[in-house]
Design an enzyme around this catalytic site. Structure first.
Site, mmCIF file in Angstrom:
data_model
loop_
_atom_site.group_PDB
_atom_site.id
_atom_site.type_symbol
_atom_site.label_atom_id
_atom_site.label_comp_id
_atom_site.label_asym_id
_atom_site.label_seq_id
_atom_site.Cartn_x
_atom_site.Cartn_y
_atom_site.Cartn_z
ATOM 1 N N LYS A 178 6.493 15.190 -10.170
ATOM 2 C CA LYS A 178 6.933 16.176 -9.175
ATOM 3 C C LYS A 178 7.131 15.482 -7.824
ATOM 4 O O LYS A 178 6.176 15.121 -7.145
ATOM 5 C CB LYS A 178 5.917 17.311 -9.034
ATOM 6 C CG LYS A 178 6.606 18.560 -8.561
ATOM 7 C CD LYS A 178 6.130 19.315 -7.386
ATOM 8 C CE LYS A 178 5.696 18.827 -6.099
ATOM 9 N NZ LYS A 178 6.719 18.916 -5.026
ATOM 10 N N GLU B 150 -4.318 8.695 -4.013
ATOM 11 C CA GLU B 150 -3.966 7.749 -2.940
ATOM 12 C C GLU B 150 -3.635 8.609 -1.724
ATOM 13 O O GLU B 150 -2.602 9.277 -1.689
ATOM 14 C CB GLU B 150 -2.790 6.890 -3.395
ATOM 15 C CG GLU B 150 -2.716 5.588 -2.651
ATOM 16 C CD GLU B 150 -1.845 5.677 -1.439
ATOM 17 O OE1 GLU B 150 -2.387 6.059 -0.376
ATOM 18 O OE2 GLU B 150 -0.651 5.397 -1.541
ATOM 19 N N CYS C 213 0.944 5.508 4.687
ATOM 20 C CA CYS C 213 -0.488 5.785 4.592
ATOM 21 C C CYS C 213 -1.328 4.598 5.076
ATOM 22 O O CYS C 213 -2.394 4.776 5.635
ATOM 23 C CB CYS C 213 -0.860 6.167 3.170
ATOM 24 S SG CYS C 213 -0.166 5.040 1.955
#
Ligand code: NDP
Length: 532
Positions: A237, A312, A346
């Site tokens: 997704k 993550e 990130c």
């Protein structure tokens, strides 16, 4: 068409290209006047102090052609090897964040679509992909990698259109790394028995994989390639705002003749399709990359179900510069650390920890370097910073930057022109930052750097570890022994030495604490998809 954002230091200074020329003319005049500040310091433009008649050369537009991309007006869900309409016919629009132009209409999967995708993935895993010899699975993965390379320009342009990132980055980083992951894990597919996970490691089953919008294609590759190499099938997704490259990857998977049902791509809202996917009883392994908030929700929802889970999540990395660091390289590393991909990374080096003795020099040199960054059209090959991916993210960056100012940090941005349409934020540096400031603690996920100082290595470690996250860190020093000592002290999954934001499929990536758990990449990334 354009609006100008003033240099926050010299309120009201114009930033447009025309204004750049005016600045240069003014700077030339000032340079002739005795006792005037250096034109570089004053205007933020690169005007050689000893050659006042010279301005840095300006870049002619170098737009990448859009014609290589064949956008369809609407896209269906990719289930069982074919593009299909969602059962209830719902759809939404995806836009180009640089212009707010609608790019295409995207199917929004509902519960029945999720059921169907998981069911066909389960069947394909048991009947076809799981029993297939690894050497055969490898052939498909190599084929996907090669087609990605053949269609790399198309993938890069599409990624920049849908995400807003500069074409230079999608062309030179995202797409090559995505293909490299397929190549790398293709190599593992027939060697699982020798990978150190026992004699006959088994696949887990069906993987439900939810990915974010900052590296849409790369995240799809990080998730799909190891899962497939290990014999799992997948339901992927993508994020709502960046579905297009995952759908093109689905087309490539079709082109590579992967058996139907082995890879399925369902688009739609995370709160509906994403939540239904990870909670589905037919899913054996969940792999998620995204916000810490959603990661925590998933962990709660999956507790006790027996499903395998890797997360993550966010980060607030420290990029630590010691006084003996190679400064030219460190400045580039700081810029790459926080302004790569507009800081929507990130593992971004969003906290610069600089040794006090060189802090003024580093900040001054950093500002001069930032004055040369080009912000604008993501499809221009000279662009350094593109658009912020979506309106909500832009709002978050603005809110946290305003909080930084309100809490007493000093805000600075170079003069730069931001387009009036789309989602844009100028590169920003905060000095006078203290550890309790929100901009030193919270993930901003934008082109905003918080500068803090330290005196001793111990203080650097204490400040770097003063975060709820633990994803990455950078250390700049010429002493190898200090690098090793720091790497042992820093509570971060990845520590870069005299570099930052370097990725390689052979190298495991991941964090701990609120940055999540599990590793992607390398042999460890393979283990996350094996029942070991
Ligand atoms: P989210 O965590 O909401 O989104 C990441 C992915 O999860 C998307 O595909 C999203 O779908 C999906 N999702 C959302 N809610 C659920 C749910 N309940 N169950 C399953 N899947 C779900 O991140 P945002 O896009 O909202 O970004 C918010 C913040 O998260 C950023 O400001 C940044 O700080 C951080 N972030 C971190 C990333 C990283 O790489 N670690 C990447 C992206 C964001 P949909 O897009 O449809 O909502």
């Amino acid at each position: 068409m354009t609006k100008s954002y003033p240099d926050h230091k010299s309120e009201g200074a114009a930033g447009a290209e025309l204004a750049r020329r005016d600045d240069a003319t003014e700077a030339r005049k000032r340079a002739d006047a005795p006792g005037q500040p250096s034109p570089v310091e004053e205007s933020g433009q690169l005007v050689a102090a000893d050659r006042p008649d010279q301005v840095a050369f300006e870049y002619a537009p170098a737009p990448e052609s859009r014609s290589v991309v064949h956008l369809q007006p609407s896209y269906g869900l990719f289930i069982d090897g074919a593009f299909v309409e969602p059962v209830d016919g719902n759809a939404y629009k995806t836009e180009n964040p640089a212009t707010e132009e609608v790019l295409a209409e995207i199917a929004a999967a509902g519960l029945e679509d999720v059921d169907r995708a998981v069911e066909v993935a389960g069947r394909a895993q048991k009947e076809v992909w799981g029993p297939m010899p690894g050497a055969e699975r490898a052939k498909y993965l190599f084929r996907v990698a090669r087609i990605m390379q053949e269609r790399s320009r198309e993938l890069a342009v599409l990624e920049s259109l849908d995400n807003g990132k500069p074409i230079r980055e999608s062309r030179d980083v995202d797409v090559p790394l995505a293909a490299a992951h397929f190549f790398y894990y293709a190599g593992w597919a027939d060697k699982l028995d020798y990978a150190g996970f026992g004699p006959h490691p088994a696949p887990i089953g069906v993987a439900g994989q939810v990915i974010p919008w900052n590296f849409p294609l790369m995240m799809a590759a990080w998730k799909l390639a190891p899962a497939l190499a290990a014999g799992n099938t997948c339901v992927l997704k993508p994020a709502s705002t960046t579905p297009l490259s995952a759908l093109l990857l689905a087309e490539i998977i079709q082109q590579a003749d992967l058996p139907p049902g082995v890879v399925n791509v369902i688009t739609g809202a995370g709160s509906l399709a994403g939540a239904a996917l990870v909670a589905h009883p037919g899913i054996d392994k969940v792999a998620f990359t995204g916000s810490t908030e959603v990661g925590k929700d998933l962990q709660r929802a999956l507790a006790g179900t027996g499903k395998h889970l890797t997360l993550e999540l966010g980060g607030k990395a420290a990029n630590i510069v010691f006084e003996d660091a190679p400064l030219d390289q460190a400045i580039e590393g700081i810029v790459n650390g926080i302004f790569f991909n507009q800081g929507e990374v990130c593992c971004a080096g969003s906290r610069l920890l600089v040794q006090e003795s060189i802090a003024d020099t580093v900040v001054e040199r950093l500002k001069r370097r930032l004055a040369t960054l080009r912000v604008g059209d993501p499809l221009d090959k000279n662009t350094d910073l593109g658009a912020i991916n979506n309106a909500a993210q832009l709002e978050k960056i603005r809110e946290l930057s305003d909080a930084g100012e309100a809490e007493g940090a000093i805000r600075w941005s170079p003069s730069c022109t931001l387009p009036s349409k789309g989602y844009w934020f100028a590169p920003t540096v905060f000095t006078n930052v203290s550890q309790v400031h929100r901009i030193a603690q919270e993930e901003i996920f934008g082109p905003v750097l918080s500068v803090l100082t330290f005196r001793t290595p111990e203080e650097a470690v204490a400040k770097a570890n003063n975060t709820v996250y633990g994803l990455s860190a950078g250390v700049w020093t010429e002493k190898g022994s200090r690098i090793l000592w720091m790497a042992g002290q820093l509570r971060a999954g990845v520590v870069w030495a005299n570099s930052f934001n370097r990725f390689d499929p052979t190298s495991p990536f991941g964090g701990y604490r609120e940055s999540g758990f599990g590793r992607e990449g390398g042999r460890q990334g393979l283990g996350a998809y094996l029942d070991v």
